[in-house]
Design a protein around this motif. Structure first.
Motif, mmCIF file in Angstrom:
data_model
loop_
_atom_site.group_PDB
_atom_site.id
_atom_site.type_symbol
_atom_site.label_atom_id
_atom_site.label_comp_id
_atom_site.label_asym_id
_atom_site.label_seq_id
_atom_site.Cartn_x
_atom_site.Cartn_y
_atom_site.Cartn_z
ATOM 1 N N SER A 161 -37.037 -0.356 14.185
ATOM 2 C CA SER A 161 -36.368 0.543 13.249
ATOM 3 C C SER A 161 -37.185 0.683 11.958
ATOM 4 O O SER A 161 -37.575 -0.314 11.366
ATOM 5 C CB SER A 161 -34.969 0.017 12.922
ATOM 6 N N PRO A 162 -37.415 1.913 11.515
ATOM 7 C CA PRO A 162 -38.194 2.105 10.289
ATOM 8 C C PRO A 162 -37.425 1.771 9.015
ATOM 9 O O PRO A 162 -38.005 1.611 7.950
ATOM 10 C CB PRO A 162 -38.544 3.592 10.327
ATOM 11 N N ARG A 163 -36.109 1.645 9.115
ATOM 12 C CA ARG A 163 -35.314 1.310 7.938
ATOM 13 C C ARG A 163 -34.053 0.561 8.348
ATOM 14 O O ARG A 163 -33.641 0.581 9.507
ATOM 15 C CB ARG A 163 -34.954 2.555 7.161
ATOM 16 N N ALA A 164 -33.472 -0.095 7.379
ATOM 17 C CA ALA A 164 -32.249 -0.863 7.627
ATOM 18 C C ALA A 164 -31.353 -0.780 6.400
ATOM 19 O O ALA A 164 -31.828 -0.641 5.275
ATOM 20 C CB ALA A 164 -32.587 -2.315 7.928
ATOM 21 N N ILE A 165 -30.068 -0.864 6.652
ATOM 22 C CA ILE A 165 -29.083 -0.878 5.576
ATOM 23 C C ILE A 165 -28.301 -2.179 5.698
ATOM 24 O O ILE A 165 -27.728 -2.466 6.750
ATOM 25 C CB ILE A 165 -28.128 0.326 5.675
ATOM 26 N N PHE A 166 -28.304 -2.961 4.642
ATOM 27 C CA PHE A 166 -27.582 -4.223 4.652
ATOM 28 C C PHE A 166 -26.129 -3.971 4.256
ATOM 29 O O PHE A 166 -25.859 -3.462 3.168
ATOM 30 C CB PHE A 166 -28.231 -5.236 3.707
ATOM 31 N N GLU A 167 -25.226 -4.305 5.164
ATOM 32 C CA GLU A 167 -23.795 -4.180 4.884
ATOM 33 C C GLU A 167 -23.371 -5.395 4.087
ATOM 34 O O GLU A 167 -23.690 -6.516 4.443
ATOM 35 C CB GLU A 167 -23.032 -4.146 6.207
ATOM 36 N N GLU A 168 -22.649 -5.160 3.003
ATOM 37 C CA GLU A 168 -22.247 -6.290 2.175
ATOM 38 C C GLU A 168 -20.745 -6.297 1.962
ATOM 39 O O GLU A 168 -20.071 -5.291 2.133
ATOM 40 C CB GLU A 168 -22.973 -6.247 0.832
ATOM 41 N N ARG A 169 -20.267 -7.456 1.582
ATOM 42 C CA ARG A 169 -18.876 -7.624 1.161
ATOM 43 C C ARG A 169 -18.923 -8.138 -0.270
ATOM 44 O O ARG A 169 -19.651 -9.082 -0.563
ATOM 45 C CB ARG A 169 -18.180 -8.658 2.044
ATOM 46 N N PHE A 170 -18.181 -7.535 -1.128
ATOM 47 C CA PHE A 170 -18.119 -7.959 -2.527
ATOM 48 C C PHE A 170 -19.497 -7.954 -3.174
ATOM 49 O O PHE A 170 -19.853 -8.857 -3.917
ATOM 50 C CB PHE A 170 -17.462 -9.339 -2.647
ATOM 51 N N SER A 171 -20.343 -6.975 -2.847
ATOM 52 C CA SER A 171 -21.678 -6.730 -3.409
ATOM 53 C C SER A 171 -22.716 -7.795 -3.049
ATOM 54 O O SER A 171 -23.777 -7.842 -3.643
ATOM 55 C CB SER A 171 -21.621 -6.536 -4.926
ATOM 56 N N GLU A 172 -22.423 -8.658 -2.077
ATOM 57 C CA GLU A 172 -23.393 -9.664 -1.623
ATOM 58 C C GLU A 172 -23.510 -9.648 -0.101
ATOM 59 O O GLU A 172 -22.551 -9.371 0.592
ATOM 60 C CB GLU A 172 -22.965 -11.069 -2.037
ATOM 61 N N VAL A 173 -24.700 -9.965 0.364
ATOM 62 C CA VAL A 173 -24.952 -10.177 1.782
ATOM 63 C C VAL A 173 -25.102 -11.680 1.942
ATOM 64 O O VAL A 173 -25.915 -12.295 1.256
ATOM 65 C CB VAL A 173 -26.247 -9.463 2.239
ATOM 66 N N CYS A 174 -24.312 -12.277 2.825
ATOM 67 C CA CYS A 174 -24.308 -13.738 2.957
ATOM 68 C C CYS A 174 -24.539 -14.179 4.398
ATOM 69 O O CYS A 174 -24.204 -13.461 5.344
ATOM 70 C CB CYS A 174 -22.966 -14.310 2.493
ATOM 71 N N GLY A 175 -25.089 -15.389 4.534
ATOM 72 C CA GLY A 175 -25.191 -16.012 5.843
ATOM 73 C C GLY A 175 -23.813 -16.487 6.272
ATOM 74 O O GLY A 175 -22.945 -16.710 5.443
ATOM 75 N N GLY A 176 -23.616 -16.600 7.561
ATOM 76 C CA GLY A 176 -22.329 -17.077 8.050
ATOM 77 C C GLY A 176 -21.742 -16.199 9.141
ATOM 78 O O GLY A 176 -20.671 -16.488 9.660
ATOM 79 N N GLY A 177 -22.419 -15.116 9.503
ATOM 80 C CA GLY A 177 -21.964 -14.301 10.623
ATOM 81 C C GLY A 177 -20.989 -13.192 10.295
ATOM 82 O O GLY A 177 -20.488 -12.541 11.195
ATOM 83 N N ARG A 178 -20.718 -12.942 9.023
ATOM 84 C CA ARG A 178 -19.789 -11.859 8.672
ATOM 85 C C ARG A 178 -20.501 -10.561 8.332
ATOM 86 O O ARG A 178 -19.959 -9.486 8.544
ATOM 87 C CB ARG A 178 -18.929 -12.260 7.479
ATOM 88 N N ASP A 179 -21.688 -10.643 7.766
ATOM 89 C CA ASP A 179 -22.387 -9.447 7.311
ATOM 90 C C ASP A 179 -23.383 -8.969 8.361
ATOM 91 O O ASP A 179 -23.765 -9.720 9.260
ATOM 92 C CB ASP A 179 -23.084 -9.722 5.977
ATOM 93 N N ARG A 180 -23.795 -7.718 8.209
ATOM 94 C CA ARG A 180 -24.670 -7.092 9.209
ATOM 95 C C ARG A 180 -25.801 -6.333 8.531
ATOM 96 O O ARG A 180 -25.708 -5.973 7.364
ATOM 97 C CB ARG A 180 -23.878 -6.081 10.039
ATOM 98 N N VAL A 181 -26.805 -6.070 9.328
ATOM 99 C CA VAL A 181 -27.854 -5.152 8.925
ATOM 100 C C VAL A 181 -27.799 -4.008 9.945
ATOM 101 O O VAL A 181 -27.806 -4.230 11.145
ATOM 102 C CB VAL A 181 -29.241 -5.841 8.858
ATOM 103 N N HIS A 182 -27.653 -2.782 9.431
ATOM 104 C CA HIS A 182 -27.550 -1.610 10.294
ATOM 105 C C HIS A 182 -28.924 -0.986 10.450
ATOM 106 O O HIS A 182 -29.650 -0.805 9.472
ATOM 107 C CB HIS A 182 -26.580 -0.587 9.690
ATOM 108 N N VAL A 183 -29.260 -0.674 11.696
ATOM 109 C CA VAL A 183 -30.531 -0.036 12.020
ATOM 110 C C VAL A 183 -30.236 1.238 12.805
ATOM 111 O O VAL A 183 -29.083 1.532 13.117
ATOM 112 C CB VAL A 183 -31.442 -0.998 12.821
ATOM 113 N N GLU A 184 -31.283 1.989 13.135
ATOM 114 C CA GLU A 184 -31.107 3.268 13.825
ATOM 115 C C GLU A 184 -30.241 3.178 15.072
ATOM 116 O O GLU A 184 -29.394 4.021 15.297
ATOM 117 C CB GLU A 184 -32.480 3.825 14.206
ATOM 118 N N ASP A 185 -30.468 2.186 15.900
ATOM 119 C CA ASP A 185 -29.784 2.099 17.189
ATOM 120 C C ASP A 185 -28.607 1.136 17.201
ATOM 121 O O ASP A 185 -28.241 0.619 18.247
ATOM 122 C CB ASP A 185 -30.788 1.677 18.275
ATOM 123 N N GLY A 186 -28.017 0.847 16.074
ATOM 124 C CA GLY A 186 -26.871 -0.062 16.063
ATOM 125 C C GLY A 186 -26.892 -0.983 14.863
ATOM 126 O O GLY A 186 -27.339 -0.605 13.780
#
Length: 146
Positions: free
Chosen positions: A85-110
């Motif tokens: 993927s040429p780009r990614a969007i980091f999904e955050e909760r409360f303006s932070e991206v955290c380890g722990g399995g709740r947050d995601r990085v969105h790419v072209e194919d999912g």
């Protein structure tokens, strides 16, 4: 009806044997090795507005450049679209991206679920930790093959 039951039984046996084989792997997953070699719990958080860029390393690891620190994030297995993927969007909760399995990085194919995030003072320290984890993984694989 009997054929359906037989096929279900065969499918279940294959599934169970596949899980048993996978579970017998004596080498820990890369995220666990990284956790052990850094001494961190992998639950660091990054302010979404601080993310300046990212790169994909091996073993499902993303390097993230933030304003003051550098991070390594591991994603759950099966995230193959991340590498191409040429780009990614980091999904955050409360303006932070955290380890722990709740947050995601969105790419072209999912999307890819972020398993852990490790924090470092700079890029060199992050890449050194990644290198040490690779060496440890290779060492453990060699021991398992003996």
């Amino acid at each position: 009806m009997m054929i359906k039951s037989l096929l279900s039984g065969v499918g279940l046996a294959v599934l169970v044997s596949g899980c048993a084989q996978w579970g017998n792997d004596s080498v820990p997953r890369f995220h666990q090795i990284l956790k052990d070699t850094t001494g961190q719990d992998g639950r660091a958080c990054i302010r979404h507005s601080d993310i300046r860029g990212y790169g994909v390393l091996d073993e499902e690891v993303i390097s993230i450049d933030a304003r003051r620190e550098y991070y390594l994030a591991t994603v759950l297995p099966g995230c193959h679209a991340l590498e191409t993927s040429p780009r990614a969007i980091f999904e955050e909760r409360f303006s932070e991206v955290c380890g722990g399995g709740r947050d995601r990085v969105h790419v072209e194919d999912g999307h890819c679920t972020i398993r852990q995030i490790f924090e470092f003072e700079n890029r060199e320290a992050a890449f050194e930790a990644h290198r040490k984890a690779i060496e440890k993984r290779d060492e453990l694989r060699a021991e398992a093959e003996e």
